[in-house]
Design a protein around this motif. Structure first.
Motif, short mmCIF file in Angstrom:
data_model
loop_
_atom_site.label_atom_id
_atom_site.label_comp_id
_atom_site.label_asym_id
_atom_site.label_seq_id
_atom_site.Cartn_x
_atom_site.Cartn_y
_atom_site.Cartn_z
N TYR B 3 0.85 -1.18 0.00
CA TYR B 3 0.00 0.00 0.00
C TYR B 3 0.89 1.23 0.00
O TYR B 3 2.05 1.19 0.41
CB TYR B 3 -0.92 0.01 1.22
CG TYR B 3 -0.21 -0.23 2.53
CD1 TYR B 3 0.42 0.82 3.21
CD2 TYR B 3 -0.15 -1.51 3.09
CE1 TYR B 3 1.08 0.59 4.39
CE2 TYR B 3 0.52 -1.73 4.28
CZ TYR B 3 1.13 -0.68 4.93
OH TYR B 3 1.80 -0.90 6.10
N ALA B 4 0.29 2.34 -0.47
CA ALA B 4 1.04 3.59 -0.49
C ALA B 4 1.02 4.23 0.89
O ALA B 4 2.03 4.75 1.36
CB ALA B 4 0.45 4.52 -1.53
N TYR B 5 -0.16 4.18 1.50
CA TYR B 5 -0.31 4.75 2.84
C TYR B 5 -1.14 3.84 3.71
O TYR B 5 -1.97 3.07 3.20
CB TYR B 5 -1.01 6.11 2.80
CG TYR B 5 -0.26 7.19 2.09
CD1 TYR B 5 0.85 7.80 2.69
CD2 TYR B 5 -0.66 7.62 0.84
CE1 TYR B 5 1.54 8.80 2.04
CE2 TYR B 5 0.03 8.63 0.18
CZ TYR B 5 1.13 9.22 0.78
OH TYR B 5 1.81 10.21 0.14
N THR B 49 -8.85 2.43 -2.68
CA THR B 49 -8.05 3.14 -3.67
C THR B 49 -8.50 4.59 -3.75
O THR B 49 -9.68 4.87 -3.90
CB THR B 49 -8.20 2.49 -5.06
OG1 THR B 49 -8.01 1.08 -4.91
CG2 THR B 49 -7.17 3.03 -6.04
N LYS B 53 -4.15 5.36 -5.78
CA LYS B 53 -3.19 4.84 -4.80
C LYS B 53 -3.88 3.89 -3.84
O LYS B 53 -5.00 4.14 -3.39
CB LYS B 53 -2.57 6.01 -4.01
CG LYS B 53 -1.63 6.84 -4.84
CD LYS B 53 -0.60 7.50 -3.94
CE LYS B 53 0.55 8.08 -4.73
NZ LYS B 53 0.13 9.22 -5.60
N GLN B 54 -3.17 2.81 -3.54
CA GLN B 54 -3.69 1.85 -2.57
C GLN B 54 -3.50 2.40 -1.16
O GLN B 54 -2.40 2.79 -0.79
CB GLN B 54 -2.92 0.54 -2.70
CG GLN B 54 -3.17 -0.21 -3.99
CD GLN B 54 -4.51 -0.92 -4.00
OE1 GLN B 54 -4.90 -1.52 -3.00
NE2 GLN B 54 -5.22 -0.83 -5.10
N TYR B 168 -6.20 12.22 2.82
CA TYR B 168 -5.29 12.23 1.67
C TYR B 168 -5.04 13.66 1.18
O TYR B 168 -3.92 14.04 0.89
CB TYR B 168 -5.87 11.36 0.56
CG TYR B 168 -4.94 11.19 -0.62
CD1 TYR B 168 -3.84 10.33 -0.53
CD2 TYR B 168 -5.14 11.90 -1.80
CE1 TYR B 168 -2.98 10.18 -1.60
CE2 TYR B 168 -4.28 11.75 -2.87
CZ TYR B 168 -3.21 10.89 -2.77
OH TYR B 168 -2.35 10.75 -3.83
N GLN B 190 5.62 0.17 -0.59
CA GLN B 190 5.77 0.52 -2.00
C GLN B 190 6.59 1.80 -2.15
O GLN B 190 7.46 1.89 -3.00
CB GLN B 190 4.39 0.75 -2.62
CG GLN B 190 4.20 -0.04 -3.87
CD GLN B 190 2.80 0.10 -4.41
OE1 GLN B 190 2.06 1.00 -4.03
NE2 GLN B 190 2.44 -0.78 -5.29
N HIS B 191 6.27 2.78 -1.31
CA HIS B 191 7.00 4.03 -1.36
C HIS B 191 8.40 3.88 -0.80
O HIS B 191 9.35 4.40 -1.34
CB HIS B 191 6.26 5.11 -0.57
CG HIS B 191 5.19 5.75 -1.38
ND1 HIS B 191 4.82 7.05 -1.19
CD2 HIS B 191 4.42 5.28 -2.37
CE1 HIS B 191 3.85 7.34 -2.05
NE2 HIS B 191 3.59 6.28 -2.75
#
Lengths: 561, 212
Positions: B3-5, B49, B53-54, B168, B190-191
């Protein structure tokens, strides 16, 4: 005791050690001892099993390492076999264990291990409890970051694999010191797994002459090749390396190629491991283990702040009395029972559910049981734990009996060598299920402790003292860790049974992984147990002076800002 | 999994307003009329999403009972979003909102996004609190507002997702310091993997494609 854990990590290849360091320190004799250790571990852990192929293999390797070449034809054959079949296996493996690499690392801690194995009682719990305890003492309170810890460790293991990078090795090779010792090297390569290439090359590089200082890389390569030829004569497991050397004329090229291969392998493995969900950390999180641990930590921290503030507000005799009582409470948390809990293990399997339920009821934390336990058969958050445990046991029983029954029916078929058909569960399946079960059971245990903490803080009146509760909780911790221990043993029995036809370098890493995760599980449970101490401290204080409760809430608002 | 966040949410409000049911509807897409009393806190997680972004939502569903109040306060810290729930068929649950709000503001970070939820919108005949009242309260206290039904799943997704959108946006505006985990936001693997090795990075991306 800590050293045993340390050793365990090394064996499981979790702590990348500096190989350069090793080159400077290592002796060939240590090298040959290193191969004993994996077998040693298995013998310790699987003592009940009389016929485990892994042990046999590891033991014969040990013989091979200590005997003269003419006498070890049997072990040589075995290692040849391992060598030849190892390549296809590599691509299906999930765990990043590399035999020779971990062997190299283990060599460094060998002296420690020697004394350890004498101290460690051969009874299952003594073994588990003691290193669980050492983890406990070394464990910091940063429990919330445990998940990151797990993944970091795994990432490290994935990326490092204990393999020296060829670029590091090349300069090493230039300045390598020591005479060529072909005879010793002969005895140092009985294990040839997927990393056989590497261990052989590295050793060869190291043993390449002190005399060559100004000869340059060409001369080194020449000597290296010569050395390897000598080595290879007595070491069939070395064939692959030799083949490589013949094909590629320069050593640097071999090293580069091996590195590329390594990178690719690591990449494949990372992908597969994640896909197949045998990642303990991820599973533990999936079962909400991390969340419960984090929540428990929050309650623990709040309680700690409260206790400190109360202590600072007291003085004189009052303070001394309280300190004394808190000291007693702390003693109950020392898990002293771990050492003399051997009879516990002899209890039947069915007793776990009974024991844990009984212990929980002894806590008297649910003041209104009718409200908290709506479901029949006990507490609503005790049932997932019991359920998880029972599912695991049922699975093991089916997994163990199925192949056995079929074996009896078609004994000849087994001899014909079709283990895939006989065993429905592959070693990979068993491994995956084992890791999953351990993660689930641990998550449920942590949930139990978290809920207990919430209920201890919640209940106004106490039917039992905080010290009594602490003792009960300590018994619960022991029971839970015992259960994990026996569960992991059963899983490894499954693995060895199902993996009769598997090679040691496939089976051993899986067994190691199960034991390793069981040890992680035990340490999480014990960490969680320790987090309960401030909670019980505040409960003890509140019980002493009921009026303090209100006072306290005024004094220390829950938030820090 | 990748996940992104990650956002931490808390669900708060009086006992019986349907906090656990909202969570169950959101995570499992089902409704359970009779629910066990929540002890301390329960957990749920789901991936959503936003803006391609996940985002993983880690939801802490707290006990509403008054006697658990001092315990549940401990859980507030480090939440990026809060769902403050009342029951439209019980006026007292609406009247208690101010206390809940004070609690939430006191024990969590000031940037926390709070979504006011009037639950049980399917029980129109038994309504005691008008929608306008909820809207007015939200406006007054700077909250987002929505009426939901955990039973029919009406607006449930929206409630959780709109809260995430708000968080977000705050991240985009730089209101949240995403590197401070006390804000209830974690940057996903991921980041973090941008600087990782070639092999690790590829592995991570492939894993991301495999799930969700």
């Amino acid at each position: 005791m800590e050293s045993l854990y340390y050793f365990f990590c090394l064996y499981a290849n979790l702590k990348p050690q500096s190989l350069n360091n090793f080159y400077q320190k290592s002796l060939y004799k240590e090298f040959s001892f290193a191969f004993i250790l994996p077998g040693d571990v298995l013998i310790m852990s699987d003592k009940d099993d009389s016929e485990i192929p892994v042990i046999t293999e590891a033991t014969s390797v040990l013989e091979g390492a200590n005997c003269e070449p003419p006498e070890n034809s049997e072990s040589v054959d075995q290692s040849t076999e391992t060598e030849n079949k190892s390549e296809p296996i590599v691509s299906t493996r999930k765990r990043p264990e590399s035999k020779p690499a971990s062997d190299i690392e283990t060599a460094e801690v060998f002296p420690v291990q020697e004394s350890e194995s004498k101290d460690v009682p051969q009874t299952g719990w003594g073994y588990w409890g003691s290193w669980g305890k050492s983890l406990l003492s070394s464990a910091s309170a940063t429990v919330a970051t445990v998940g990151q810890g797990i993944s970091n460790v795994i990432e490290k293991a994935e990326t490092s694999l204990g393999i020296p990078s060829p670029s590091e090795m090349s300069p090493e090779a230039k300045y390598a010191a020591g005479e060529t010792n072909a005879k010793d090297n002969e005895n140092s390569f009985p294990m040839a797994g997927p990393f056989g290439v590497f261990s052989t090359i590295s050793t060869a590089v190291q043993s390449t002459g002190k005399t060559v200082i100004t000869g340059g890389l060409d001369a080194l390569e020449f000597i290296g090749k010569k050395t390897m030829d000598v080595i290879a004569e007595g070491d069939p497991g070395f064939k692959r390396t030799k083949r490589l050397m013949n094909r590629n004329s320069t050593l640097s090229q071999v090293l580069r190629e091996a590195k590329e291969k390594e990178e690719l392998w690591t990449y494949n493995e990372v992908t597969m491991e994640t896909d197949k969900k045998t990642h303990y950390g991820l599973l533990f999180d999936e079962f909400q283990g991390l969340s419960h641990l984090e929540a428990l930590e929050m309650l623990s921290r709040e309680s700690e702040i409260k206790v400190k503030s109360i202590l600072s507000s007291l003085s004189g005799e009052e303070l001394q009395t309280l300190k004394l009582e808190l000291e007693q409470l702390k003693e109950a948390f020392s898990l002293a029972e771990f050492c003399d809990e051997e009879e516990e293990e002899k209890k039947g399997d069915e007793d776990f559910t009974k024991e844990i339920t009984e212990l929980f009821s002894q806590l008297h934390v649910s003041s209104k049981p009718e409200k908290l336990t709506r479901r029949a058969g006990g507490c609503c958050f005790l049932s997932p734990l019991v359920q998880a445990r029972n599912t695991a046991h049922e699975w093991i029983i089916t997994s163990l009996t199925k192949p056995l029954a079929e074996e009896e029916e078609g004994g000849k078929q087994l001899e014909a060598g079709t283990p895939e058909q006989l065993n429905k569960n592959s070693v990979e399946d068993i491994h995956a299920f084992a890791i999953r079960s351990l993660a689930e059971l641990t998550a449920c245990s942590i949930e139990l402790f978290h809920k207990t903490a919430a209920l201890v803080l919640h209940s106004q009146k106490q039917e039992v003292t905080a010290i009594e509760r602490s003792r009960t909780l300590s018994q619960m911790t022991v029971a839970l860790c015992n259960e994990l221990s026996s569960l992991s043993k059963e899983f490894t029995t499954c693995l060895t049974t199902a993996g009769v036809k598997e090679k040691a370098d496939v089976l051993n890493p899986l067994i190691t992984a199960v034991f390793l995760e069981a040890s992680n599980s035990a340490s999480y449970i014990q960490d969680a147990f320790q987090l309960l101490l401030p909670v019980l401290e505040i409960s003890l204080i509140e019980n002493k002076t009921g009026s303090l409760r209100q006072e306290l809430q005024v004094q220390t608002p829950l938030s820090e800002h | 999994m990748a996940y992104a966040y990650l956002f931490k949410y808390i669900i708060i409000g009086d006992t019986g307003v349907g906090k656990s049911c909202l969570l169950l509807q959101f995570t499992d897409k089902r409704f359970q009329p009779v629910h066990d009393l929540t002890i301390g806190v329960e957990f749920g997680a789901r991936m959503i999403t936003i803006d391609g972004k996940q985002i993983k939502l880690q939801i802490w569903d707290t006990a509403g009972q008054e006697s658990f109040r001092s315990i549940t306060r401990s859980y507030y810290r480090g939440a990026a979003g809060a769902l403050l729930v009342y029951d439209i068929t019980r006026r007292d649950t609406f009247n208690h909102l101010t206390t809940w709000l004070e609690d939430a503001r006191q024990h969590s970070n000031s940037n926390m996004v709070i979504m006011l939820i009037g639950n049980k919108s399917d029980l129109e005949s038994r309504r005691e609190v008008k929608k306008e009242e909820g809207e007015a309260f939200a406006r007054e206290h700077g909250l987002i507002f929505m009426e939901t039904s955990a039973k029919t799943a009406s607006n449930v997704e929206e409630a959780f997702i709109n809260t995430a959108k708000e968080i977000y946006e705050k991240i985009q505006e730089g209101v949240f310091d995403i590197n401070n985990e006390a804000n209830g936001i974690k940057i996903g693997p991921q980041h973090g993997a941008t600087n990782a090795t070639h092999a690790g990075n590829q592995g991570g991306q492939q894993a991301g494609g495999g799930c969700c």
